[in-house]
Design an enzyme around this catalytic site. Structure first.
Site, mmCIF file in Angstrom:
data_model
loop_
_atom_site.group_PDB
_atom_site.id
_atom_site.type_symbol
_atom_site.label_atom_id
_atom_site.label_comp_id
_atom_site.label_asym_id
_atom_site.label_seq_id
_atom_site.Cartn_x
_atom_site.Cartn_y
_atom_site.Cartn_z
ATOM 1 N NE ARG A 91 -3.472 2.799 0.764
ATOM 2 C CZ ARG A 91 -3.201 4.075 0.497
ATOM 3 N NH1 ARG A 91 -2.076 4.395 -0.131
ATOM 4 N NH2 ARG A 91 -4.041 5.024 0.846
ATOM 5 C CG HIS A 94 -0.901 6.561 2.314
ATOM 6 N ND1 HIS A 94 -0.383 5.312 2.570
ATOM 7 C CD2 HIS A 94 -1.939 6.718 3.175
ATOM 8 C CE1 HIS A 94 -1.089 4.736 3.537
ATOM 9 N NE2 HIS A 94 -2.032 5.570 3.932
ATOM 10 C CG HIS A 96 -4.568 9.228 5.774
ATOM 11 N ND1 HIS A 96 -4.482 9.118 7.129
ATOM 12 C CD2 HIS A 96 -4.109 8.056 5.263
ATOM 13 C CE1 HIS A 96 -4.030 7.920 7.433
ATOM 14 N NE2 HIS A 96 -3.776 7.248 6.329
ATOM 15 C CD GLU A 100 -3.887 3.989 8.321
ATOM 16 O OE1 GLU A 100 -4.021 4.699 7.311
ATOM 17 O OE2 GLU A 100 -2.987 3.141 8.439
ATOM 18 C CG HIS A 139 1.138 5.559 7.110
ATOM 19 N ND1 HIS A 139 0.648 6.850 7.190
ATOM 20 C CD2 HIS A 139 0.079 4.782 6.777
ATOM 21 C CE1 HIS A 139 -0.638 6.837 6.918
ATOM 22 N NE2 HIS A 139 -1.025 5.610 6.655
ATOM 23 C CD GLU A 161 -7.122 3.137 1.616
ATOM 24 O OE1 GLU A 161 -7.245 3.660 2.737
ATOM 25 O OE2 GLU A 161 -6.027 2.780 1.155
HETATM 26 CO CO CO Z 1 -2.969 5.306 5.802
#
Ligand code: CO
Ligand code: CO
Length: 378
Positions: A91, A94, A96, A100, A139, A161
């Site tokens: 993943r 990124h 945000h 999280e 992360h 997401e």
């Molecule tokens: Co994240």
């Protein structure tokens, strides 16, 4: 012809059979919706959404699906993601706008995080492990040999997401001359960077944690972003167990959680949370929950593994195991501390004459009231 199980919306003289059209499998999964208990009353918002009904985004070696305010409109305070990453699958790096919270369901996930002071957190996390990434902290997540599946909960129902800040997109949308100046090289070195996001993509399974760590500065984050639930004791009650993860044992966290196991016949007792909404994810078993609100409103919902439930702050609820196997459910709260009011303890600690005067209870009930906590009864 196989015989259809008999299940009709009839309670005593109320109701009538349902000759169809009918989605019987869904009726049978939601018996307290199709045939509600007599005590249900009035209108409550929908408090259930199965991940099985959430659009699944298939990517190279993984998938992700989300239950946000778009799927479950009452859940304005929190949103959830269920993600699978195959062996080596990443993943993308990124960050945000939301914090999280994560819970590993299967396999092993390598989490890499760098904090504002330049400290590094890199860990291989197993089922039951938890992390909290504060808003804005960058992360990435990678599946190890057997891949991984995990649950993410964000502290805003509007989260998506599909709308995180990605390292590929940041570089793709910065003038190459600026990239050149920023990194102290000439701009032709950025000719081959991807023009679009990678999001979820395959890489080889990375080297062992010791080898990777040996190549990087040894500067762990002072207030760790990861938490191993195996290191805390479960609290055992008459009908099951509870693990509490909140800022008392996981100081960095801004979301708190309960990991609850309810034995067959058991029930998470009647209670409410004065200061937090409750976002639920069912890991195993079958359960039902009635949520009570002011002006005599009550509605009962059924849940099973893979379902999301939600309880708005201050509304009364219980979780009853209605199956033959244990129920395992995660409750995530949008508050640093897990607190609740137990109906039973409240009544036990209130002068008995006051309780009797309200409810006309007999001595058997009055004697059964408990001053000590039994969070999961049977
Ligand atoms: Co994240
Ligand atoms: Co609760």
């Amino acid at each position: 012809m196989t015989e259809q199980p008999k299940f009709e919306p009839i309670r005593g003289t109320r109701g009538a059979d349902d000759p169809g059209p009918r989605n019987l499998p869904l009726d049978l999964q939601n018996p307290d919706i199709t045939l509600p208990p007599e005590t249900d009353n009035g209108s409550l918002p929908n408090l259930k959404f199965p991940f099985a009904m959430a659009h699944n985004r298939l990517e190279d070696g993984g998938w992700a699906r989300e239950v946000t305010v778009r799927e479950l409109p009452v859940a304005t305070s929190m949103a959830g993601v269920n993600m699978r990453l195959g062996p080596g699958v990443v993943r993308e790096l990124h960050w945000h706008k939301e914090a999280e919270w994560a819970y590993i369901l299967e396999g092993t996930a390598r989490l890499t995080v760098v904090d504002p002071d330049g400290n590094l957190s890199i860990d291989d996390l197993k089922p039951g492990d938890v992390w909290l990434i504060p808003a804005g902290i960058p992360h990435s997540i990678q599946g190890m040999e057997e891949g991984t599946e995990f649950l993410l909960v964000f502290d805003d129902g509007n989260f998506s997401e599909n709308e995180t800040l990605l390292i590929t997109e940041y570089l793709a949308h910065t003038p190459p001359s600026v990239l050149a100046k920023n990194f102290g090289v000439t701009s032709d070195h950025f000719a081959d960077i991807p023009k679009a996001e990678k999001y979820i993509f395959r890489l080889p399974v990375p080297k062992s944690l010791d080898l990777v760590r040996a190549e990087l500065p040894d500067s762990p984050i002072p207030r760790p972003y990861v938490f191993h639930t195996t290191e805390i004791e479960v609290v055992r009650y008459s009908g099951g167990t509870v693990k509490t993860i909140d800022s008392r044992n996981f100081p960095v966290t801004t979301l708190s959680a309960l990991i609850i196991e309810i034995e067959p016949g058991g029930m998470r007792e009647m209670h409410w949370h004065p200061d937090a909404d409750e976002w639920q994810y069912y890991i195993a078993g079958e359960a039902r929950m009635t949520v009570f609100d002011a002006t005599s409103k009550a509605r009962t919902f059924n849940y099973r593994a893979g379902d999301v439930g939600f309880v708005p702050r201050t509304l009364g609820h219980y979780i009853e195991n209605t199956g033959e196997t244990p129920v395992k459910v995660i409750n995530v709260f949008n508050n640093r501390l897990c607190i609740d009011i137990s109906l039973n303890r409240w009544m036990a600690l209130t002068p008995p004459d006051l309780i009797r005067g309200h409810l006309s209870l007999d001595e058997t009930v009055m004697k059964a009231l408990r001053r000590s906590r039994d969070a999961v009864v049977r």
